[in-house]
Design a protein around this motif. Structure first.
Motif, PDB file in Angstrom:
ATOM      1  N   ILE A  33       0.031  -1.880  84.827  1.00 26.83           N
ATOM      2  CA  ILE A  33       0.552  -3.057  85.538  1.00 26.83           C
ATOM      3  C   ILE A  33       1.876  -3.486  84.930  1.00 26.83           C
ATOM      4  O   ILE A  33       2.874  -3.675  85.630  1.00 26.83           O
ATOM      5  N   LEU A  34       1.879  -3.584  83.589  1.00 25.81           N
ATOM      6  CA  LEU A  34       3.102  -4.022  82.908  1.00 25.81           C
ATOM      7  C   LEU A  34       4.258  -3.063  83.201  1.00 25.81           C
ATOM      8  O   LEU A  34       5.376  -3.491  83.469  1.00 25.81           O
ATOM      9  N   LYS A  35       3.944  -1.773  83.184  1.00 23.48           N
ATOM     10  CA  LYS A  35       4.976  -0.768  83.401  1.00 23.48           C
ATOM     11  C   LYS A  35       5.560  -0.905  84.820  1.00 23.48           C
ATOM     12  O   LYS A  35       6.776  -0.914  85.013  1.00 23.48           O
ATOM     13  N   LEU A  36       4.628  -1.018  85.787  1.00 30.99           N
ATOM     14  CA  LEU A  36       5.075  -1.162  87.173  1.00 30.99           C
ATOM     15  C   LEU A  36       5.944  -2.397  87.355  1.00 30.99           C
ATOM     16  O   LEU A  36       7.002  -2.345  87.995  1.00 30.99           O
ATOM     17  N   VAL A  37       5.492  -3.485  86.765  1.00 28.81           N
ATOM     18  CA  VAL A  37       6.245  -4.739  86.915  1.00 28.81           C
ATOM     19  C   VAL A  37       7.630  -4.591  86.308  1.00 28.81           C
ATOM     20  O   VAL A  37       8.631  -4.954  86.929  1.00 28.81           O
ATOM     21  N   SER A  38       7.710  -4.013  85.118  1.00 23.96           N
ATOM     22  CA  SER A  38       9.037  -3.948  84.482  1.00 23.96           C
ATOM     23  C   SER A  38       9.953  -2.978  85.234  1.00 23.96           C
ATOM     24  O   SER A  38      11.152  -3.220  85.339  1.00 23.96           O
ATOM     25  N   GLU A  39       9.358  -1.905  85.799  1.00 24.16           N
ATOM     26  CA  GLU A  39      10.171  -0.992  86.601  1.00 24.16           C
ATOM     27  C   GLU A  39      10.775  -1.696  87.813  1.00 24.16           C
ATOM     28  O   GLU A  39      11.972  -1.617  88.071  1.00 24.16           O
ATOM     29  N   ARG A  40       9.893  -2.403  88.537  1.00 32.96           N
ATOM     30  CA  ARG A  40      10.348  -3.094  89.748  1.00 32.96           C
ATOM     31  C   ARG A  40      11.380  -4.157  89.412  1.00 32.96           C
ATOM     32  O   ARG A  40      12.355  -4.345  90.131  1.00 32.96           O
ATOM     33  N   LEU A  41      11.128  -4.814  88.302  1.00 29.92           N
ATOM     34  CA  LEU A  41      12.023  -5.898  87.895  1.00 29.92           C
ATOM     35  C   LEU A  41      13.413  -5.328  87.577  1.00 29.92           C
ATOM     36  O   LEU A  41      14.428  -5.869  88.019  1.00 29.92           O
ATOM     37  N   GLU A  42      13.410  -4.215  86.842  1.00 32.55           N
ATOM     38  CA  GLU A  42      14.701  -3.596  86.494  1.00 32.55           C
ATOM     39  C   GLU A  42      15.476  -3.205  87.748  1.00 32.55           C
ATOM     40  O   GLU A  42      16.678  -3.424  87.847  1.00 32.55           O
ATOM     41  N   ARG A  43      14.723  -2.616  88.685  1.00 29.64           N
ATOM     42  CA  ARG A  43      15.373  -2.186  89.922  1.00 29.64           C
ATOM     43  C   ARG A  43      15.971  -3.389  90.663  1.00 29.64           C
ATOM     44  O   ARG A  43      17.113  -3.336  91.127  1.00 29.64           O
ATOM     45  N   ARG A  44      15.195  -4.465  90.729  1.00 23.47           N
ATOM     46  CA  ARG A  44      15.678  -5.667  91.400  1.00 23.47           C
ATOM     47  C   ARG A  44      16.945  -6.192  90.746  1.00 23.47           C
ATOM     48  O   ARG A  44      17.920  -6.535  91.413  1.00 23.47           O
ATOM     49  N   MET A  45      16.928  -6.233  89.417  1.00 20.43           N
ATOM     50  CA  MET A  45      18.081  -6.773  88.711  1.00 20.43           C
ATOM     51  C   MET A  45      19.327  -5.922  88.987  1.00 20.43           C
ATOM     52  O   MET A  45      20.406  -6.459  89.197  1.00 20.43           O
TER      53      MET A  45
END
Lengths: 126, 258
Positions: free
Chosen positions: A108-120
């Motif tokens: 979950i943490l990995k997915l969230v940080s991936e998506r977050l990075e992409r968004r940023m």
């Protein structure tokens, strides 16, 4: 305002006002419309609206100045707390969905940080 | 910290439930054992005991023939009670009581040849408290031109006009008998808005309506009537809080027993 008439209206109005504060539609220090005017706009009695105001005043999200009216709190920390609280609910919901879908905590943490990075990075491009 | 706040909140909340402000304001309507009978087999109103204070909007609910209009007419001084007592803002029925009351009857009282501005003229001369300015603002809001004749107006337009005339008086008691039966939903909202905005702070509005679902957000309390009797008086918000029911649902439950 559309109400669920099976629930106390003053609670629904309080929720709506909290939402407006969280979303920034009502900003710290903003003046609240006079009771009668806002009550008319919402389609409720002034007593019901007054009750919603009391609720938010007790939470220190609104305050009344006897001479000049009613205002949104200027206490940034208070408003930040409200934002945090309101976001926790959707965060918990998200976590539940993920766990139920069979994802582990690390995934979950990995997915969230991936998506977050992409968004940023998307935001930076714009 | 948050837990503490909530705990304090809960206890305060409990105390506030069902209590409305202005608990000490003098009553606007007081009745004691008020009775009215149309005929031996047709009681209009039986033993009505009321003590209603200002600063709120109260709904009057009940099936046809339950006594709503009879009660309104008695309070407006249009019917004389056979027994019992009425006080309007402390006054016995008569000119003083009438001067504090704006009554909107359930049937039209206006002559068809009249124009809206004729009616304004009449109201100005009949009622010292009539605020023509307010009535004119109403006409703009409700989209009625003042040179219109009543005979050319629809039922809904006449109702809007009647509400406007009634609410343009500055009184202690507003009696609205089915004010919005023929008004379409969009206009209904405007009529409600103006009722909320224009009622003086310490005044009492008593409003009967069949349209509970549409009007219930507008009512602080509701009086339920049946067969000429007042069977219950409930605080709308308390009903929702404690029963988890809308006023309309509660209404259906109440009358299922009768």
């Amino acid at each position: 305002m559309q109400f669920d008439t099976n629930r106390a209206l003053y609670l629904q109005i309080a929720e709506e006002l909290r939402r407006r504060i969280v979303s920034g539609r009502l900003k710290p220090g903003d003046r609240i419309m006079p009771v009668r005017q806002l009550a008319a706009e919402l389609g409720v009695t002034p007593n019901t609206l007054q009750r919603a105001f009391q609720e938010l005043e007790r939470e220190d999200l609104l305050y009344t100045d006897r001479t000049s009216g009613r205002f949104v709190s200027e206490d940034k920390e208070k408003i930040q707390n409200l934002k945090r609280e309101s976001i926790m609910e959707s965060l918990d919901e998200f976590i539940t969905t993920m766990l139920q879908a069979g994802f582990g905590p690390e995934e979950i943490l990995k997915l969230v940080s991936e998506r977050l990075e992409r968004r940023m990075s998307d935001d930076r491009k714009q | 910290m948050i837990g503490n706040n909530n705990a304090a909140g809960e206890s305060k909340k409990k105390r506030r439930d069902g209590t409305l402000p202005s608990g000490n304001a003098p009553p606007v309507i007081e009745t004691e054992n008020l009775c009215f009978t149309y005929a031996a087999d047709r009681p209009g109103l039986i033993q009505a005991n009321l003590c209603l204070r200002g600063g709120r909007i109260i709904g009057l609910a009940g099936p046809n023939g339950s006594g709503k209009t009879t009660l309104m007419k008695l309070l407006a001084g249009m019917l004389q009670p056979q027994s019992g007592r009425i006080r309007i803002s402390g006054h016995a029925p008569g000119p003083e009581a009438k001067a504090c009351t704006a009554y909107l009857p359930d049937r039209s009282f206006m002559a068809n040849w009249m124009r809206i501005d004729d009616l304004f003229y009449f109201y100005e001369h009949f009622f010292a408290d009539f605020e023509r300015r307010k009535a004119e603002d109403f006409m703009k809001l409700l989209k009625l031109r003042e040179d219109r004749r009543l005979r050319d107006m629809s039922q809904g337009e006449k109702e809007r006009l009647a509400v406007a005339l009634t609410m343009s008086r500055r009184v202690k008691l507003y009696l609205l008998d089915e004010p919005i039966a023929a008004v379409d939903p969009v206009m209904r909202e405007l009529v409600f808005e103006s009722i909320i905005r224009d009622v003086p702070e310490d005044a009492l509005v008593l409003m009967s309506t069949h349209l509970l679902a549409e009007a219930e957000t507008l009512m602080d309390q509701v009086i339920f009537m049946q067969h000429g009797e007042i069977i219950r008086i409930a605080d709308s918000e308390t009903l929702r809080l404690t029963e988890g029911q809308s006023v309309e649902q509660y209404y259906k439950g109440v009358y299922a027993w009768y």
